[in-house]
Design an enzyme around this catalytic site. Structure first.
Site, PDB file in Angstrom:
ATOM      1  N   ASP A 107      41.083  15.220   9.334  1.00 65.51           N
ATOM      2  CA  ASP A 107      40.727  16.161   8.274  1.00 65.51           C
ATOM      3  C   ASP A 107      40.779  15.401   6.936  1.00 65.51           C
ATOM      4  O   ASP A 107      39.851  14.687   6.596  1.00 65.51           O
ATOM      5  CB  ASP A 107      41.725  17.319   8.349  1.00 65.51           C
ATOM      6  CG  ASP A 107      41.387  18.484   7.449  1.00 65.51           C
ATOM      7  OD1 ASP A 107      40.205  18.802   7.319  1.00 65.51           O
ATOM      8  OD2 ASP A 107      42.308  19.091   6.883  1.00 65.51           O
ATOM      9  N   ARG A 156      45.408  25.913  22.158  1.00 66.18           N
ATOM     10  CA  ARG A 156      45.254  24.492  22.447  1.00 66.18           C
ATOM     11  C   ARG A 156      44.546  24.243  23.770  1.00 66.18           C
ATOM     12  O   ARG A 156      43.805  23.280  23.921  1.00 66.18           O
ATOM     13  CB  ARG A 156      46.625  23.816  22.543  1.00 66.18           C
ATOM     14  CG  ARG A 156      47.289  23.506  21.242  1.00 66.18           C
ATOM     15  CD  ARG A 156      48.447  22.543  21.488  1.00 66.18           C
ATOM     16  NE  ARG A 156      49.464  22.611  20.456  1.00 66.18           N
ATOM     17  CZ  ARG A 156      49.385  21.970  19.290  1.00 66.18           C
ATOM     18  NH1 ARG A 156      48.349  21.217  19.025  1.00 66.18           N
ATOM     19  NH2 ARG A 156      50.339  22.076  18.392  1.00 66.18           N
ATOM     20  N   PHE A 211      37.781  25.716  10.210  1.00 61.70           N
ATOM     21  CA  PHE A 211      38.995  25.550  11.008  1.00 61.70           C
ATOM     22  C   PHE A 211      38.692  25.792  12.475  1.00 61.70           C
ATOM     23  O   PHE A 211      38.182  26.850  12.847  1.00 61.70           O
ATOM     24  CB  PHE A 211      40.099  26.494  10.527  1.00 61.70           C
ATOM     25  CG  PHE A 211      41.453  26.121  11.068  1.00 61.70           C
ATOM     26  CD1 PHE A 211      42.210  25.136  10.459  1.00 61.70           C
ATOM     27  CD2 PHE A 211      41.953  26.748  12.203  1.00 61.70           C
ATOM     28  CE1 PHE A 211      43.448  24.774  10.970  1.00 61.70           C
ATOM     29  CE2 PHE A 211      43.195  26.391  12.723  1.00 61.70           C
ATOM     30  CZ  PHE A 211      43.942  25.404  12.102  1.00 61.70           C
ATOM     31  N   ASP A 238      45.282  23.603  17.653  1.00 59.91           N
ATOM     32  CA  ASP A 238      45.962  24.895  17.683  1.00 59.91           C
ATOM     33  C   ASP A 238      45.835  25.650  16.370  1.00 59.91           C
ATOM     34  O   ASP A 238      45.481  25.090  15.336  1.00 59.91           O
ATOM     35  CB  ASP A 238      47.464  24.679  17.935  1.00 59.91           C
ATOM     36  CG  ASP A 238      48.167  24.125  16.700  1.00 59.91           C
ATOM     37  OD1 ASP A 238      47.750  23.064  16.217  1.00 59.91           O
ATOM     38  OD2 ASP A 238      49.106  24.780  16.201  1.00 59.91           O
ATOM     39  N   LYS A 253      36.098  15.661  10.267  1.00 59.53           N
ATOM     40  CA  LYS A 253      35.568  16.486   9.177  1.00 59.53           C
ATOM     41  C   LYS A 253      35.404  15.587   7.961  1.00 59.53           C
ATOM     42  O   LYS A 253      36.274  15.576   7.068  1.00 59.53           O
ATOM     43  CB  LYS A 253      36.555  17.601   8.826  1.00 59.53           C
ATOM     44  CG  LYS A 253      36.678  18.702   9.846  1.00 59.53           C
ATOM     45  CD  LYS A 253      37.374  19.882   9.182  1.00 59.53           C
ATOM     46  CE  LYS A 253      38.355  20.546  10.086  1.00 59.53           C
ATOM     47  NZ  LYS A 253      39.148  21.584   9.421  1.00 59.53           N
ATOM     48  N   GLY A 292      47.989  17.315  19.317  1.00 58.52           N
ATOM     49  CA  GLY A 292      46.554  17.610  19.390  1.00 58.52           C
ATOM     50  C   GLY A 292      45.728  16.687  20.262  1.00 58.52           C
ATOM     51  O   GLY A 292      44.701  17.092  20.791  1.00 58.52           O
TER      52      GLY A 292
HETATM   53  P1  5GP Z   1      44.836  15.384   8.153  1.00 57.19           P
HETATM   54  O1  5GP Z   1      44.546  16.243   6.968  1.00 57.19           O
HETATM   55  O2  5GP Z   1      46.121  14.625   7.994  1.00 57.19           O
HETATM   56  O3  5GP Z   1      43.679  14.502   8.513  1.00 57.19           O
HETATM   57  O4  5GP Z   1      45.032  16.365   9.375  1.00 57.19           O
HETATM   58  C1  5GP Z   1      46.318  16.819   9.652  1.00 57.19           C
HETATM   59  C2  5GP Z   1      46.328  17.690  10.838  1.00 57.19           C
HETATM   60  O5  5GP Z   1      45.875  18.971  10.445  1.00 57.19           O
HETATM   61  C3  5GP Z   1      45.461  17.336  12.017  1.00 57.19           C
HETATM   62  O6  5GP Z   1      45.977  16.331  12.826  1.00 57.19           O
HETATM   63  C4  5GP Z   1      45.461  18.662  12.724  1.00 57.19           C
HETATM   64  O7  5GP Z   1      46.672  18.824  13.418  1.00 57.19           O
HETATM   65  C5  5GP Z   1      45.409  19.626  11.560  1.00 57.19           C
HETATM   66  N1  5GP Z   1      44.037  20.092  11.345  1.00 57.19           N
HETATM   67  C6  5GP Z   1      43.144  19.707  10.419  1.00 57.19           C
HETATM   68  N2  5GP Z   1      41.994  20.385  10.536  1.00 57.19           N
HETATM   69  C7  5GP Z   1      42.185  21.223  11.573  1.00 57.19           C
HETATM   70  C8  5GP Z   1      41.357  22.210  12.221  1.00 57.19           C
HETATM   71  O8  5GP Z   1      40.202  22.459  11.888  1.00 57.19           O
HETATM   72  N3  5GP Z   1      41.917  22.877  13.261  1.00 57.19           N
HETATM   73  C9  5GP Z   1      43.182  22.636  13.704  1.00 57.19           C
HETATM   74  N4  5GP Z   1      43.619  23.352  14.738  1.00 57.19           N
HETATM   75  N5  5GP Z   1      43.987  21.722  13.131  1.00 57.19           N
HETATM   76  C10 5GP Z   1      43.478  21.026  12.082  1.00 57.19           C
HETATM   77 MG    MG Z   2      48.277  22.236  14.106  1.00 58.17          MG
END
Ligand code: 5GP
Ligand code: MG
Length: 181
Positions: free
Chosen positions: A110, A172, A159, A166, A138, A48
């Site tokens: 996230d 992407r 999202f 992606d 977020k 990403g």
């Molecule tokens: P985490 O929950 O560990 O902070 O996020 C894990 C991964 O979930 C992020 O690095 C990303 O790849 C994916 N992710 C979280 N929120 C989103 C979103 O709104 N859109 C997309 N495309 N991926 C997300």
């Molecule tokens: Mg992803």
């Protein structure tokens, strides 16, 4: 049946390309000032952060680029049936972290689970300093408190795709940030 790549997506523009690029320019200015006396190591989270990290470096001054190194790290998070997710390393770093001013570059934070895992791993290798730069954040979704020094945009709990983000590996390459649905 596999989806056609030509299928028209139901995407809503959330952050236009000029806004994204202006903000990346601002972040680059902050980094140029903060790392003026340093030879930083940028670590991008695959996949990403690739587009964002390249765009960021494009806007950094040449004298900083001459001192800077970069590498990539890969992690995968599995949610499974339990509420606690699990993060797994899929690609380790090649460049040594010890004694370096490390800047972790992420596309979106996230829950913070992936970044928390990466930060702990890098911290255990004795960097001189360790900071985070993410294009999107977020905060409402945070479960793992991770300090974020540089943030492009704070967004609501929706999202998003584009600029490296992606949905099942699609979208992407968009140069803007879009919401799905
Ligand atoms: P985490 O929950 O560990 O902070 O996020 C894990 C991964 O979930 C992020 O690095 C990303 O790849 C994916 N992710 C979280 N929120 C989103 C979103 O709104 N859109 C997309 N495309 N991926 C997300
Ligand atoms: Mg992803």
């Amino acid at each position: 049946m596999p989806r056609s790549p030509l299928e028209t997506p139901a995407l809503r523009v959330l952050i236009e390309r000029p806004q994204v690029e202006q903000r990346i320019g601002e972040l680059a200015q902050m980094l140029a000032a903060d790392y003026a006396g340093s030879a930083p190591l940028l670590i991008g989270l695959l996949n990403g952060a690739v587009q964002f990290m390249m765009a960021l470096m494009e806007r950094l001054p040449g004298e900083l680029l001459a001192r800077l190194d970069y590498d990539f790290i890969g992690v995968a998070s599995y949610q499974g049936t339990e509420s606690s997710g699990q993060v797994e390393l899929t690609k380790d770093l090649v460049v040594a972290v010890a004694g370096r001013d490390v800047l972790v570059v992420d596309g979106i934070v996230d829950t913070g689970r992936s970044l928390d895992f990466v930060m702990a791993m890098i911290a255990s290798r004795q960097p001189l300093s360790l900071k985070v730069c993410t294009l999107l954040n977020k905060p409402a979704r945070r479960e793992f408190p991770v300090p974020i020094e540089y943030c492009g945009f704070e967004i609501e709990d929706t999202f998003v795709v584009g600029y490296g983000m992606d949905c099942d590996q699609r979208y992407r390459a968009l140069r803007h940030i879009a919401a799905i649905g």
